[in-house]
Design a protein around this motif. Sequence first.
Motif, PDB file in Angstrom:
ATOM      1  N   MET A  24      16.396 -28.860 -11.811  1.00  0.00           N
ATOM      2  CA  MET A  24      17.740 -28.347 -11.554  1.00  0.00           C
ATOM      3  C   MET A  24      17.992 -27.057 -12.346  1.00  0.00           C
ATOM      4  N   GLU A  25      17.574 -27.067 -13.601  1.00  0.00           N
ATOM      5  CA  GLU A  25      17.770 -25.889 -14.457  1.00  0.00           C
ATOM      6  C   GLU A  25      16.990 -24.692 -13.918  1.00  0.00           C
ATOM      7  N   ALA A  26      15.739 -24.940 -13.491  1.00  0.00           N
ATOM      8  CA  ALA A  26      14.910 -23.850 -12.962  1.00  0.00           C
ATOM      9  C   ALA A  26      15.540 -23.236 -11.714  1.00  0.00           C
ATOM     10  N   VAL A  27      16.067 -24.082 -10.822  1.00  0.00           N
ATOM     11  CA  VAL A  27      16.650 -23.590  -9.560  1.00  0.00           C
ATOM     12  C   VAL A  27      18.008 -22.921  -9.806  1.00  0.00           C
ATOM     13  N   LYS A  28      18.823 -23.521 -10.683  1.00  0.00           N
ATOM     14  CA  LYS A  28      20.168 -22.983 -10.945  1.00  0.00           C
ATOM     15  C   LYS A  28      20.120 -21.633 -11.647  1.00  0.00           C
ATOM     16  N   PHE A  29      19.292 -21.542 -12.695  1.00  0.00           N
ATOM     17  CA  PHE A  29      19.327 -20.359 -13.560  1.00  0.00           C
ATOM     18  C   PHE A  29      18.122 -19.428 -13.372  1.00  0.00           C
ATOM     19  N   HIS A  30      17.240 -19.775 -12.396  1.00  0.00           N
ATOM     20  CA  HIS A  30      16.097 -18.919 -12.042  1.00  0.00           C
ATOM     21  C   HIS A  30      15.219 -18.576 -13.240  1.00  0.00           C
TER      22      HIS A  30
END
Length: 662
Positions: free
Chosen positions: A516-522
């Motif tokens: 989720m963190e990788a997708v949300k904050f790129h």
Amino acid sequence: MKTLSIDIETYSSVSLQKAGVYRYVEAPDFEILLFGYSADGAPVQVIDLACGEKIPSEILDALTDDAVTKWAFNANFERICLSQYMKALGLSLDPFHDNHPLSEECARYLNPEGWRCTMIWSATMGLPLSLEGVGAVLGLEKQKLTEGKDLIKYFCQPCAPTKTNGQRTRNRPFHAPEKWAAFKRYNVRDVETEMSIQQRLKKFPVPDAVWDEYHIDQEINDRGVAIDLPLVRQAIDMDARSRSELTESMRQLTELENPNSVQQMKQWLADNGMETDSLGKKVVAELIKTAPPELQRVLMLRQQLAKSSVRKYQTMVTAVCADGRARGMFQFYGANRTGRWAGRLIQLQNLPQNHLPDLAEARALVRSGDYDSVEMLYEDVPDTLSQLIRTSFIPRNGQKFIVSDFSAIEARVIAWMAGEQWRQEVFAKGGDIYCASASQMFKVPVEKHGINGHLRQKGKIAELALGYGGSVGALKAMGALEMGLSEDELPQLVDAWRQSNPKIVSFWWDVDRAAMEAVKFHHATKTHGILFSYRSGMLFITLPSGRNLAYVKPKVGTNKFGGECITYEGVGGTKKWERLESYGARFVENIVQATSRDILCYAMKTLRCCSIVMHIHDELVIEADPRMSLEAICEQMGRTPPWAKGLLLRADGYETEFYKKD
């Protein structure tokens, strides 16, 4: 010349879809019609072989030069077809690059070492396995021409003789010059589309280690496995006789015109006091338990007729090559979410199990065509034939099969990744994970065939259903109710398993947060040694092996419970390209299965000098010299890869004169 991009159009009276490319090229009328190519990115050239043009000698030389990289979409097709073409010209083919004596029998085909496949490259990026599909998803400027299907049907397959076409069975270029010109344009466009894919994906090259795995896969597909054709043909004959007799028995009992008709059978059951919406296998099995004797007999006959075993035997006859071996049964990266193989043709991934105690005797009776003895001794002929399917695969004369597989590979991998110590200790001591799991869940000692042995089944079903976030529904899907568990027990079973495996449950949530963190904050984030990163509109999960799993166009969406989840584009259950939903436990499933696949690949590399003829899930089948040691193979297969320190592996195996489930 450094690279050669190729696409060919071919003709054969053998069905490519039904028989596979290895059998397809053996047809006496097989020929290559068009050879489209681009050398080092130059404009595409088309050699019209059907109209007498010849492939230039420097291009033929490049095909056998491993220093020249040959590219094609589904390169296995081009490589095998061109192998046949070159043999017909009397040109020699290179032997396999490993030069091992056991590989020399496969030198009938061009060495896969010099080949790369654009389809595999696309699959590593989570893209479809069709040229048309990849072009559409990538939005390429030059996409596959849609009229190609009609042109292929017209020129590449036999046609029905009619009065209009002068009773011919094949269309040639001079029968439709305009269509032929369009076909040549189509051939050019396919090469251009493949080159566009390479250009678009060049930021994400396939690692050399994965290409090496692809070459091993091609060697296994080229080698093939021997089929016991006398057994197969007798099985087909027996099945026909059995079906005829079973159908006649049903006709007499029901007086139906067609007792195989689902509609007629449902109506007959209803008329006899038994209503049912379905006649699926599971439903029929349940109905048999409560049906009165006369209906029970009919349902049991229907159950026997429902065995589809003969289709596998028929596929073997269709696909087997002239030397008695079936080839091309494995699709590398067939499951592009994990990179695992998919089955082709005979579909080895879903073979029926065998439980007959006297398997060899039953096999001998069928092989000799003794129908009466088979019927008398085994009663259920279709079920017997179904159980013998595996035994159709045999080693070559004077050799044996060594079958070796990993013990509880996914359970070991998830325990290692999550750091679930008690499970690691069970594996270290060579314990039974199902007993240990039941013991952990119910807080009592559990031994197989011993104290509290009845709880092992609950441990097993929990292990199989709950490791990837499954709940009551997963237990039901695994057959918990059929095994005698009650509806009320299931939620307690889920709770007990999760409480016993807190680190695995924590692993699901840690992965969920990291993705989720990788997708949300790129940006990149890491948990449990697994890297999650967002680049160029893709989510990448880097496994311990260093291989990436790719998810196309990920974004944060809302799940059916109103919470946040990750969605991405991929091929779903409908076989169409669509937006799919995922979450922590499902990503964990992908990660564990993909890592298990990487461990199998590591074993394939260490056993490359042996003749691997088949692999089914976590199992390798080797065609071996009688002197080869089973213990040595199992020891070699059970070695932990250098990137998986602390992972406890074990491989078990057996020797056999025909394939079976031990």
